[in-house]
Design a protein around this motif. Structure first.
Motif, PDB file in Angstrom:
ATOM      1  N   LEU A   1      15.894   9.856  -4.741  1.00  0.00           N
ATOM      2  CA  LEU A   1      14.583   9.886  -5.117  1.00  0.00           C
ATOM      3  C   LEU A   1      13.755  11.048  -4.548  1.00  0.00           C
ATOM      4  O   LEU A   1      14.253  11.638  -3.647  1.00  0.00           O
ATOM      5  CB  LEU A   1      13.892   8.551  -4.589  1.00  0.00           C
ATOM      6  CG  LEU A   1      14.365   7.007  -4.928  1.00  0.00           C
ATOM      7  CD1 LEU A   1      13.656   5.921  -4.056  1.00  0.00           C
ATOM      8  CD2 LEU A   1      14.324   6.997  -6.408  1.00  0.00           C
ATOM      9  N   ASP A   2      12.456  10.945  -4.889  1.00  0.00           N
ATOM     10  CA  ASP A   2      11.540  12.006  -4.661  1.00  0.00           C
ATOM     11  C   ASP A   2      10.365  11.377  -3.898  1.00  0.00           C
ATOM     12  O   ASP A   2      10.039  12.043  -2.758  1.00  0.00           O
ATOM     13  CB  ASP A   2      11.027  13.136  -5.633  1.00  0.00           C
ATOM     14  CG  ASP A   2      11.904  13.759  -6.267  1.00  0.00           C
ATOM     15  OD1 ASP A   2      12.678  14.518  -5.524  1.00  0.00           O
ATOM     16  OD2 ASP A   2      12.143  13.631  -7.641  1.00  0.00           O
ATOM     17  N   VAL A   3      10.189  10.261  -4.442  1.00  0.00           N
ATOM     18  CA  VAL A   3       9.112   9.458  -3.531  1.00  0.00           C
ATOM     19  C   VAL A   3       9.363   7.727  -3.544  1.00  0.00           C
ATOM     20  O   VAL A   3       9.846   7.546  -4.494  1.00  0.00           O
ATOM     21  CB  VAL A   3       7.629   9.566  -4.354  1.00  0.00           C
ATOM     22  CG1 VAL A   3       6.488   8.850  -3.492  1.00  0.00           C
ATOM     23  CG2 VAL A   3       7.197  10.908  -4.198  1.00  0.00           C
ATOM     24  N   LEU A   4       9.237   7.375  -2.470  1.00  0.00           N
ATOM     25  CA  LEU A   4       9.488   5.968  -2.319  1.00  0.00           C
ATOM     26  C   LEU A   4       8.071   5.207  -2.329  1.00  0.00           C
ATOM     27  O   LEU A   4       7.072   5.678  -1.580  1.00  0.00           O
ATOM     28  CB  LEU A   4      10.101   5.570  -0.895  1.00  0.00           C
ATOM     29  CG  LEU A   4      10.453   4.060  -0.745  1.00  0.00           C
ATOM     30  CD1 LEU A   4      11.284   3.356  -1.694  1.00  0.00           C
ATOM     31  CD2 LEU A   4      10.830   3.886   0.691  1.00  0.00           C
ATOM     32  N   VAL A   5       7.982   4.091  -3.195  1.00  0.00           N
ATOM     33  CA  VAL A   5       6.756   3.215  -3.167  1.00  0.00           C
ATOM     34  C   VAL A   5       7.034   1.767  -2.573  1.00  0.00           C
ATOM     35  O   VAL A   5       8.014   1.248  -2.980  1.00  0.00           O
ATOM     36  CB  VAL A   5       6.303   3.176  -4.647  1.00  0.00           C
ATOM     37  CG1 VAL A   5       5.017   2.503  -4.897  1.00  0.00           C
ATOM     38  CG2 VAL A   5       6.390   4.725  -5.370  1.00  0.00           C
ATOM     39  N   MET A   6       6.061   1.498  -1.777  1.00  0.00           N
ATOM     40  CA  MET A   6       6.197   0.007  -1.081  1.00  0.00           C
ATOM     41  C   MET A   6       4.859  -0.664  -1.459  1.00  0.00           C
ATOM     42  O   MET A   6       4.037  -0.383  -0.655  1.00  0.00           O
ATOM     43  CB  MET A   6       6.499  -0.187   0.317  1.00  0.00           C
ATOM     44  CG  MET A   6       7.709   0.063   0.377  1.00  0.00           C
ATOM     45  SD  MET A   6       8.289   0.000   2.294  1.00  0.00           S
ATOM     46  CE  MET A   6       8.063  -1.944   2.176  1.00  0.00           C
ATOM     47  N   PRO A   7       4.433  -1.086  -2.868  1.00  0.00           N
ATOM     48  CA  PRO A   7       3.303  -1.599  -2.964  1.00  0.00           C
ATOM     49  C   PRO A   7       2.998  -2.926  -2.858  1.00  0.00           C
ATOM     50  O   PRO A   7       2.532  -3.741  -3.573  1.00  0.00           O
ATOM     51  CB  PRO A   7       3.368  -1.293  -4.567  1.00  0.00           C
ATOM     52  CG  PRO A   7       4.801  -1.930  -5.073  1.00  0.00           C
ATOM     53  CD  PRO A   7       5.694  -1.361  -3.778  1.00  0.00           C
ATOM     54  N   SER A   8       3.363  -3.320  -1.530  1.00  0.00           N
ATOM     55  CA  SER A   8       3.229  -4.827  -1.285  1.00  0.00           C
ATOM     56  C   SER A   8       1.533  -5.303  -1.445  1.00  0.00           C
ATOM     57  O   SER A   8       0.872  -4.675  -1.040  1.00  0.00           O
ATOM     58  CB  SER A   8       3.676  -5.422   0.162  1.00  0.00           C
ATOM     59  OG  SER A   8       5.019  -4.875   0.396  1.00  0.00           O
ATOM     60  N   ARG A   9       1.670  -6.687  -1.864  1.00  0.00           N
ATOM     61  CA  ARG A   9       0.304  -7.243  -2.090  1.00  0.00           C
ATOM     62  C   ARG A   9       0.152  -8.366  -1.216  1.00  0.00           C
ATOM     63  O   ARG A   9      -1.058  -8.952  -0.939  1.00  0.00           O
ATOM     64  CB  ARG A   9       0.149  -7.786  -3.475  1.00  0.00           C
ATOM     65  CG  ARG A   9       0.374  -6.881  -4.865  1.00  0.00           C
ATOM     66  CD  ARG A   9       0.227  -7.696  -6.050  1.00  0.00           C
ATOM     67  NE  ARG A   9      -0.991  -8.247  -6.301  1.00  0.00           N
ATOM     68  CZ  ARG A   9      -2.357  -7.484  -6.488  1.00  0.00           C
ATOM     69  NH1 ARG A   9      -2.226  -6.191  -7.035  1.00  0.00           N
ATOM     70  NH2 ARG A   9      -3.164  -8.014  -6.766  1.00  0.00           N
ATOM     71  N   TRP A  10       1.282  -8.690  -0.410  1.00  0.00           N
ATOM     72  CA  TRP A  10       0.936  -9.635   0.587  1.00  0.00           C
ATOM     73  C   TRP A  10       1.052  -8.710   1.831  1.00  0.00           C
ATOM     74  O   TRP A  10       1.361  -7.640   1.984  1.00  0.00           O
ATOM     75  CB  TRP A  10       2.024 -10.837   0.770  1.00  0.00           C
ATOM     76  CG  TRP A  10       3.677 -10.181   1.136  1.00  0.00           C
ATOM     77  CD1 TRP A  10       4.181  -9.272   0.422  1.00  0.00           C
ATOM     78  CD2 TRP A  10       4.317 -10.816   2.113  1.00  0.00           C
ATOM     79  NE1 TRP A  10       5.469  -9.020   0.951  1.00  0.00           N
ATOM     80  CE2 TRP A  10       5.541  -9.983   2.200  1.00  0.00           C
ATOM     81  CE3 TRP A  10       4.212 -11.543   3.226  1.00  0.00           C
ATOM     82  CZ2 TRP A  10       6.498 -10.195   3.168  1.00  0.00           C
ATOM     83  CZ3 TRP A  10       5.145 -12.074   3.958  1.00  0.00           C
ATOM     84  CH2 TRP A  10       6.333 -11.128   4.001  1.00  0.00           C
ATOM     85  N   ALA A  11       0.810  -9.515   3.335  1.00  0.00           N
ATOM     86  CA  ALA A  11       0.777  -8.845   4.349  1.00  0.00           C
ATOM     87  C   ALA A  11       2.128  -8.379   4.852  1.00  0.00           C
ATOM     88  O   ALA A  11       2.757  -9.225   5.568  1.00  0.00           O
ATOM     89  CB  ALA A  11      -0.173  -9.617   5.394  1.00  0.00           C
ATOM     90  N   GLU A  12       2.928  -7.569   4.550  1.00  0.00           N
ATOM     91  CA  GLU A  12       4.113  -7.323   4.843  1.00  0.00           C
ATOM     92  C   GLU A  12       4.251  -7.232   6.388  1.00  0.00           C
ATOM     93  O   GLU A  12       3.576  -6.608   6.881  1.00  0.00           O
ATOM     94  CB  GLU A  12       4.582  -5.903   4.298  1.00  0.00           C
ATOM     95  CG  GLU A  12       5.921  -5.851   4.379  1.00  0.00           C
ATOM     96  CD  GLU A  12       7.034  -6.213   3.061  1.00  0.00           C
ATOM     97  OE1 GLU A  12       8.065  -6.776   3.437  1.00  0.00           O
ATOM     98  OE2 GLU A  12       6.530  -6.132   2.213  1.00  0.00           O
ATOM     99  N   PRO A  13       5.527  -8.198   6.915  1.00  0.00           N
ATOM    100  CA  PRO A  13       5.369  -8.245   8.452  1.00  0.00           C
ATOM    101  C   PRO A  13       5.655  -6.750   9.015  1.00  0.00           C
ATOM    102  O   PRO A  13       5.244  -6.549  10.393  1.00  0.00           O
ATOM    103  CB  PRO A  13       6.407  -9.228   8.744  1.00  0.00           C
ATOM    104  CG  PRO A  13       6.179 -10.089   7.500  1.00  0.00           C
ATOM    105  CD  PRO A  13       6.029  -9.220   6.362  1.00  0.00           C
TER     106      PRO A  13
END
Length: 409
Positions: free
Chosen positions: A290-302
């Motif tokens: 990859l070139d960019v990682l995306v973590m678009p969590s809508r919940w409160a990721e612990p």
């Protein structure tokens, strides 16, 4: 020290990052000379023992309406019945008692209690053993583990969650020590009255990711990627919609699995061949491409272990500014933060890193350096060892004081 590790799942049954951390922790403690035994739930009836990578692992058949580690989503009433029983599952005390009697551990290190329920605390307490509870999610507040419902993060418990978690906070006083995998998670649970008078610790999850050469950058579109569970709370639908609306000359690879209906719903959102579902992938190999990682969590990721792995691979990370993620991803330092309350903020972050090559390269260059402490597995083992030793000594001192009081009486 002989340690019994209690967790919902254990390899090869993997639901998420918690399973990877628990396995690394168990194996690491055993390497340091402790005797470690694992007990997890399993799909077969009874208690079944086996060897997994040098560890003795027991799997106890789940006494509930169905085996929960599956891609098929049961009907709503069936799920409600499952959670109703899981609020305090007395039947799951039996296999725990059997393993404790056979193995005679000095201490029980509890991780996710889904399937076991908090009845495990009572069984451990009855056996006269200290219990150290590790918080990986919001199970103690919400049966779904997430405090997320109908597309929104829950600011407080709903009536159903409160009913299914009645008396849980009071029961948590039996725990000898509690560990949160992020400061956010520990504070959110404890502010609801959990673990009164119990020593509290934050020990961040860590992963050993060696410095590895990135896959050669081919000529062609910029490569965005997501890896994790395919579910609504993880924000995958949000990511697909924002990415496709931009019309960038880029690709978005989505790795992971989810419930069958969630996978079908996400697939229906895709309108171009620039978005590809690539299934379950080896994380290191996937991130290396990859070139960019995306973590678009809508919940409160612990916590978000994937964010750490992404930075370790020299990737800028676009992440939601929710839960424990801001404890890892720093805006403008190793990535960009967006917010579910402003849906377009995700698209803006995608566009910014697409158009601004200098920023993208600067964030990538700084990424691994910013999370170096989170790559030190030995430091995590040191912290756990210290807490376990202190908990064992505290328990023994308490038992001696109780014995002395009885003698004097």
């Amino acid at each position: 020290m002989k340690i019994l590790v209690l967790h919902t799942l254990y390899s090869p049954h993997v639901g998420g990052g918690a399973e990877a951390v628990v396995k690394q922790l168990a194996e690491g403690l055993q390497r340091r000379g402790h005797e470690v035994v694992v007990l997890a739930t399993g799909p077969r009836e009874g208690v079944n023992g086996e060897q997994v990578d040098g560890l003795r692992v027991y799997r106890a058949g789940l006494h509930n309406l169905y085996w929960h580690h599956t891609q098929r989503r049961p009907q709503p009433l069936m799920r409600l019945g499952w959670h109703w029983r899981d609020r305090y599952n007395r039947d799951m005390r039996v296999p725990l008692r059997q393993v404790i009697e056979v193995e005679q551990p000095d201490l029980v290190l509890c991780h996710n209690l889904t399937g076991w329920s908090i009845s495990a605390w009572d069984e451990i307490h009855q056996a006269g053993l200290p219990a150290v509870q590790v918080l990986h999610d919001l199970y103690l507040l919400c049966p779904r583990d997430t405090m997320y419902h109908k597309g929104k993060d829950c600011a407080r418990q709903c009536g159903l969650c409160a009913a299914l978690r009645h008396r849980h906070a009071a029961a948590s006083a039996k725990v000898t020590a509690v560990i949160g995998v992020s400061r956010y998670l520990l504070e959110r649970v404890c502010e609801q009255g959990f673990f009164p008078g119990v020593p509290r610790h934050v020990v961040y999850n860590r992963c050993a990711v060696p410095v590895a050469g990135r896959l050669s950058r081919p000529d062609g579109p910029l490569r965005f990627g997501y890896i994790g569970t395919l579910s609504e709370n993880k924000g995958v639908a949000w990511l697909i919609q924002q990415f496709e609306a931009l019309g960038l000359d880029a690709t978005l690879d989505i790795a992971g699995r989810g419930k069958h209906d969630d996978e079908a719903r996400l697939a229906a959102l895709v309108t171009s061949d620039r978005v590809r579902f690539v299934g379950f992938q080896d994380a290191a190999r996937f991130l290396g491409g990859l070139d960019v990682l995306v973590m678009p969590s809508r919940w409160a990721e612990p916590f978000g272990l994937v964010a750490v792995e992404g930075c370790a691979h020299g990737l800028p990370v676009i992440a939601s500014a929710v839960g424990g993620l801001p404890e890892t991803i720093q805006h403008g330092v190793n990535g960009l933060l967006c917010t579910p309350e402003n849906p377009d903020s995700l698209g803006q972050a995608l566009a910014t890193l697409y158009h601004d090559q200098a920023l993208r390269e600067r964030l990538a260059h700084q990424a691994r350096l910013t999370i170096t402490p989170l790559l030190d597995m030995e430091r995590m083992l040191d912290e756990y060892e210290t807490i376990l030793h202190e908990s064992l000594e505290s328990s023994r001192s308490g038992q001696e004081q109780t014995h002395d009081q009885r003698v004097l009486a």
